[in-house]
Design a protein around this motif. Structure first.
Motif, PDB file in Angstrom:
ATOM      1  N   GLN A   1      -8.673  -0.169   4.662  1.00 40.71           N
ATOM      2  CA  GLN A   1      -9.711   0.792   5.034  1.00 40.71           C
ATOM      3  C   GLN A   1     -10.709   0.170   6.012  1.00 40.71           C
ATOM      4  OE1 GLN A   1     -11.146   1.898   1.141  1.00 40.71           O
ATOM      5  NE2 GLN A   1      -9.858   3.739   1.093  1.00 40.71           N
TER       6      GLN A   1
ATOM      7  N   VAL B   1      -6.322  -2.231  -0.483  1.00 39.64           N
ATOM      8  CA  VAL B   1      -6.743  -0.930   0.034  1.00 39.64           C
ATOM      9  C   VAL B   1      -8.074  -1.054   0.764  1.00 39.64           C
ATOM     10  CG1 VAL B   1      -7.496   1.395  -0.634  1.00 39.64           C
ATOM     11  CG2 VAL B   1      -5.429   0.414  -1.645  1.00 39.64           C
TER      12      VAL B   1
ATOM     13  N   TYR C   1       2.747   1.505  -3.490  1.00 33.87           N
ATOM     14  CA  TYR C   1       1.844   1.855  -4.585  1.00 33.87           C
ATOM     15  C   TYR C   1       1.337   3.288  -4.434  1.00 33.87           C
ATOM     16  CZ  TYR C   1      -1.933   1.816  -7.932  1.00 33.87           C
ATOM     17  OH  TYR C   1      -2.750   2.136  -8.988  1.00 33.87           O
ATOM     18  N   ASN C   2       0.958   3.646  -3.205  1.00 36.71           N
ATOM     19  CA  ASN C   2       0.432   4.980  -2.953  1.00 36.71           C
ATOM     20  C   ASN C   2       1.479   6.048  -3.274  1.00 36.71           C
ATOM     21  OD1 ASN C   2      -1.749   6.579  -2.141  1.00 36.71           O
ATOM     22  ND2 ASN C   2      -0.947   6.757  -0.063  1.00 36.71           N
ATOM     23  N   HIS C   3       2.706   5.803  -2.884  1.00 33.55           N
ATOM     24  CA  HIS C   3       3.776   6.761  -3.171  1.00 33.55           C
ATOM     25  C   HIS C   3       3.994   6.905  -4.682  1.00 33.55           C
ATOM     26  CE1 HIS C   3       7.395   9.109  -2.779  1.00 33.55           C
ATOM     27  NE2 HIS C   3       7.992   8.261  -3.608  1.00 33.55           N
TER      28      HIS C   3
ATOM     29  N   ALA D   1       1.861   6.226  -7.081  1.00 36.49           N
ATOM     30  CA  ALA D   1       0.675   6.833  -7.688  1.00 36.49           C
ATOM     31  C   ALA D   1       0.671   8.349  -7.503  1.00 36.49           C
ATOM     32  CB  ALA D   1      -0.591   6.220  -7.112  1.00 36.49           C
ATOM     33  N   LYS D   2       1.188   8.814  -6.359  1.00 32.80           N
ATOM     34  CA  LYS D   2       1.218  10.256  -6.107  1.00 32.80           C
ATOM     35  C   LYS D   2       2.409  10.944  -6.766  1.00 32.80           C
ATOM     36  CE  LYS D   2      -1.439  10.254  -1.873  1.00 32.80           C
ATOM     37  NZ  LYS D   2      -1.456  10.540  -0.436  1.00 32.80           N
TER      38      LYS D   2
ATOM     39  N   TYR E   1       0.833  -1.205   0.000  1.00 30.81           N
ATOM     40  CA  TYR E   1       0.000   0.000   0.000  1.00 30.81           C
ATOM     41  C   TYR E   1       0.867   1.255   0.000  1.00 30.81           C
ATOM     42  CZ  TYR E   1      -2.935   3.632   2.128  1.00 30.81           C
ATOM     43  OH  TYR E   1      -3.569   4.802   2.420  1.00 30.81           O
TER      44      TYR E   1
END
Length: 81
Positions: free
Chosen positions: A68, A64, A35-37, A39-40, A32
């Motif tokens: 959540q 994700v 991937y989040n890094h 994607a941003k 997570y």
């Protein structure tokens, strides 16, 4: 060693985010975070990866959603105390 220190930080992040520090949960958290890094910081790369690996995108969506869900449960537990 830096790896041990980073692992400790990721474990604490998993605990604070989800309340779950199992190996499986920590691995999900690592995916997570990565991937989040990406994607941003490089959205075009994430978009390309999503197109090339749609099953990977689906797997990330599941991860994700799981994170959540765990976070929601943790927040509700803390609210009740």
């Amino acid at each position: 060693m830096i790896n041990e220190k980073i692992d400790a930080m990721v474990e604490k992040y998993a605990e604070l985010l989800t309340g779950d520090t199992s190996e499986e949960s920590i691995e999900e958290i690592k995916l997570y975070i990565l991937y989040n890094h990406i994607a941003k910081s490089m959205p075009a790369l994430a978009k390309h990866w999503n197109a090339v690996y749609p099953e990977g995108k689906d797997d990330m969506k599941k991860i994700v959603a799981d994170i959540q869900r765990k976070n929601k449960v943790l927040r509700e537990e803390k609210k009740d105390t």
